[in-house]
Design a protein around this motif. Sequence first.
Motif, PDB file in Angstrom:
ATOM      1  N   ILE A  18       0.844  -1.189   0.000  1.00 27.78           N
ATOM      2  CA  ILE A  18       0.000   0.000   0.000  1.00 27.78           C
ATOM      3  C   ILE A  18       0.884   1.246   0.000  1.00 27.78           C
ATOM      4  O   ILE A  18       1.792   1.363   0.830  1.00 27.78           O
ATOM      5  CB  ILE A  18      -0.923   0.006   1.231  1.00 27.78           C
ATOM      6  CG1 ILE A  18      -1.864  -1.195   1.191  1.00 27.78           C
ATOM      7  CG2 ILE A  18      -1.713   1.308   1.316  1.00 27.78           C
ATOM      8  CD1 ILE A  18      -2.670  -1.400   2.461  1.00 27.78           C
ATOM      9  N   PRO A  19       0.669   2.192  -0.930  1.00 29.89           N
ATOM     10  CA  PRO A  19       1.448   3.439  -0.925  1.00 29.89           C
ATOM     11  C   PRO A  19       1.236   4.194   0.385  1.00 29.89           C
ATOM     12  O   PRO A  19       0.181   4.081   1.014  1.00 29.89           O
ATOM     13  CB  PRO A  19       0.881   4.225  -2.110  1.00 29.89           C
ATOM     14  CG  PRO A  19       0.252   3.193  -2.992  1.00 29.89           C
ATOM     15  CD  PRO A  19      -0.262   2.132  -2.059  1.00 29.89           C
ATOM     16  N   ALA A  20       2.225   4.977   0.765  1.00 31.92           N
ATOM     17  CA  ALA A  20       2.156   5.739   2.016  1.00 31.92           C
ATOM     18  C   ALA A  20       2.211   7.232   1.729  1.00 31.92           C
ATOM     19  O   ALA A  20       2.864   7.652   0.767  1.00 31.92           O
ATOM     20  CB  ALA A  20       3.321   5.345   2.923  1.00 31.92           C
ATOM     21  N   PRO A  21       1.556   8.026   2.566  1.00 31.26           N
ATOM     22  CA  PRO A  21       1.703   9.475   2.418  1.00 31.26           C
ATOM     23  C   PRO A  21       3.168   9.854   2.606  1.00 31.26           C
ATOM     24  O   PRO A  21       3.885   9.236   3.405  1.00 31.26           O
ATOM     25  CB  PRO A  21       0.850  10.045   3.551  1.00 31.26           C
ATOM     26  CG  PRO A  21      -0.097   8.950   3.917  1.00 31.26           C
ATOM     27  CD  PRO A  21       0.642   7.664   3.646  1.00 31.26           C
ATOM     28  N   GLY A  22       3.615  10.867   1.867  1.00 32.57           N
ATOM     29  CA  GLY A  22       4.987  11.339   1.991  1.00 32.57           C
ATOM     30  C   GLY A  22       5.157  12.215   3.221  1.00 32.57           C
ATOM     31  O   GLY A  22       4.251  12.344   4.039  1.00 32.57           O
ATOM     32  N   ALA A  28       3.615  11.251  -1.906  1.00 31.42           N
ATOM     33  CA  ALA A  28       3.411   9.844  -1.553  1.00 31.42           C
ATOM     34  C   ALA A  28       4.662   9.060  -1.909  1.00 31.42           C
ATOM     35  O   ALA A  28       5.454   9.475  -2.763  1.00 31.42           O
ATOM     36  CB  ALA A  28       2.203   9.272  -2.298  1.00 31.42           C
ATOM     37  N   THR A  29       4.831   7.933  -1.247  1.00 25.42           N
ATOM     38  CA  THR A  29       5.949   7.034  -1.524  1.00 25.42           C
ATOM     39  C   THR A  29       5.399   5.629  -1.753  1.00 25.42           C
ATOM     40  O   THR A  29       4.366   5.259  -1.205  1.00 25.42           O
ATOM     41  CB  THR A  29       6.956   6.998  -0.358  1.00 25.42           C
ATOM     42  OG1 THR A  29       6.299   6.486   0.802  1.00 25.42           O
ATOM     43  CG2 THR A  29       7.507   8.379  -0.054  1.00 25.42           C
ATOM     44  N   PHE A  30       6.109   4.867  -2.584  1.00 21.26           N
ATOM     45  CA  PHE A  30       5.726   3.483  -2.833  1.00 21.26           C
ATOM     46  C   PHE A  30       6.895   2.764  -3.469  1.00 21.26           C
ATOM     47  O   PHE A  30       7.811   3.374  -3.996  1.00 21.26           O
ATOM     48  CB  PHE A  30       4.480   3.393  -3.725  1.00 21.26           C
ATOM     49  CG  PHE A  30       4.653   3.988  -5.102  1.00 21.26           C
ATOM     50  CD1 PHE A  30       4.919   3.189  -6.205  1.00 21.26           C
ATOM     51  CD2 PHE A  30       4.536   5.358  -5.297  1.00 21.26           C
ATOM     52  CE1 PHE A  30       5.065   3.736  -7.473  1.00 21.26           C
ATOM     53  CE2 PHE A  30       4.674   5.918  -6.565  1.00 21.26           C
ATOM     54  CZ  PHE A  30       4.940   5.110  -7.657  1.00 21.26           C
ATOM     55  N   ASP A  31       6.867   1.435  -3.385  1.00 24.86           N
ATOM     56  CA  ASP A  31       7.873   0.602  -4.034  1.00 24.86           C
ATOM     57  C   ASP A  31       7.260  -0.035  -5.270  1.00 24.86           C
ATOM     58  O   ASP A  31       6.145  -0.559  -5.223  1.00 24.86           O
ATOM     59  CB  ASP A  31       8.377  -0.493  -3.099  1.00 24.86           C
ATOM     60  CG  ASP A  31       9.281   0.031  -2.007  1.00 24.86           C
ATOM     61  OD1 ASP A  31       9.824   1.145  -2.169  1.00 24.86           O
ATOM     62  OD2 ASP A  31       9.444  -0.659  -0.991  1.00 24.86           O
ATOM     63  N   LEU A  32       7.998   0.012  -6.363  1.00 24.97           N
ATOM     64  CA  LEU A  32       7.576  -0.592  -7.617  1.00 24.97           C
ATOM     65  C   LEU A  32       8.524  -1.753  -7.908  1.00 24.97           C
ATOM     66  O   LEU A  32       9.743  -1.583  -7.884  1.00 24.97           O
ATOM     67  CB  LEU A  32       7.644   0.436  -8.747  1.00 24.97           C
ATOM     68  CG  LEU A  32       7.037   0.001 -10.074  1.00 24.97           C
ATOM     69  CD1 LEU A  32       5.512  -0.012  -9.960  1.00 24.97           C
ATOM     70  CD2 LEU A  32       7.470   0.934 -11.181  1.00 24.97           C
ATOM     71  N   TYR A  51      12.218  -0.375  -7.159  1.00 26.31           N
ATOM     72  CA  TYR A  51      12.452   1.063  -7.264  1.00 26.31           C
ATOM     73  C   TYR A  51      11.698   1.749  -6.128  1.00 26.31           C
ATOM     74  O   TYR A  51      10.496   1.529  -5.951  1.00 26.31           O
ATOM     75  CB  TYR A  51      11.954   1.604  -8.611  1.00 26.31           C
ATOM     76  CG  TYR A  51      12.734   1.076  -9.781  1.00 26.31           C
ATOM     77  CD1 TYR A  51      13.883   1.729 -10.217  1.00 26.31           C
ATOM     78  CD2 TYR A  51      12.352  -0.087 -10.437  1.00 26.31           C
ATOM     79  CE1 TYR A  51      14.619   1.242 -11.284  1.00 26.31           C
ATOM     80  CE2 TYR A  51      13.081  -0.579 -11.502  1.00 26.31           C
ATOM     81  CZ  TYR A  51      14.209   0.089 -11.917  1.00 26.31           C
ATOM     82  OH  TYR A  51      14.939  -0.405 -12.971  1.00 26.31           O
ATOM     83  N   ALA A  52      12.400   2.557  -5.349  1.00 27.70           N
ATOM     84  CA  ALA A  52      11.786   3.362  -4.290  1.00 27.70           C
ATOM     85  C   ALA A  52      11.256   4.628  -4.949  1.00 27.70           C
ATOM     86  O   ALA A  52      12.033   5.474  -5.378  1.00 27.70           O
ATOM     87  CB  ALA A  52      12.811   3.691  -3.213  1.00 27.70           C
ATOM     88  N   CYS A  53       9.943   4.732  -5.066  1.00 24.92           N
ATOM     89  CA  CYS A  53       9.318   5.824  -5.818  1.00 24.92           C
ATOM     90  C   CYS A  53       8.725   6.881  -4.890  1.00 24.92           C
ATOM     91  O   CYS A  53       8.197   6.557  -3.820  1.00 24.92           O
ATOM     92  CB  CYS A  53       8.210   5.277  -6.704  1.00 24.92           C
ATOM     93  SG  CYS A  53       8.775   4.057  -7.904  1.00 24.92           S
TER      94      CYS A  53
END
Length: 162
Positions: A18-22, A28-32, A51-53
């Motif tokens: 689940i993406p997280a608020p930045g 926002a941050t998420f891993d791809l 990839y740390a997005c």
Amino acid sequence: MMTSSQTHFAIDGYLDAIPAPGTSWGTATFDLVHSPGDAHQLIPDAPDTVYACTTSDPRITDALLREIQPGDLLRVTGTLLPPDTPSAPARLTVDALEVLDAAPLPVLHDLVLERWGNYATVFDADRDSVPVFTVDGTWIGEAASPDAITDLINAYENRTAP
């Protein structure tokens, strides 16, 4: 301005969690997770690349926090920065996002979303800590336990450290 160690490109991959608020509003941050195409022909057992997005585009952030879910196949476009250390994932600043294939709707057995007035929490059966944010997506912090949620909200409202 991009330095020579930055590259602008598009990559397809799956959202792993689940993406997280930045750390600031509208981010926002998420891993791809990218699996190399034809990896079995290039290198046997080629590993996936993570990839740390991050994104600071409020429209992309809104989509990530409200619509995108783990398992979705995404195409992200942005600026790639090399990792700080060889063991760290590459960092990608996302400026465009497209959902190529949506994952089936999950059945959330172990997650419970709860609203506390203007605040929202996510209870996860596998973790003691509880993420807390405002209902408009502002990250408040992580309460060490469910008993500490009220203290965290009070500290945020009074702008003091919890």
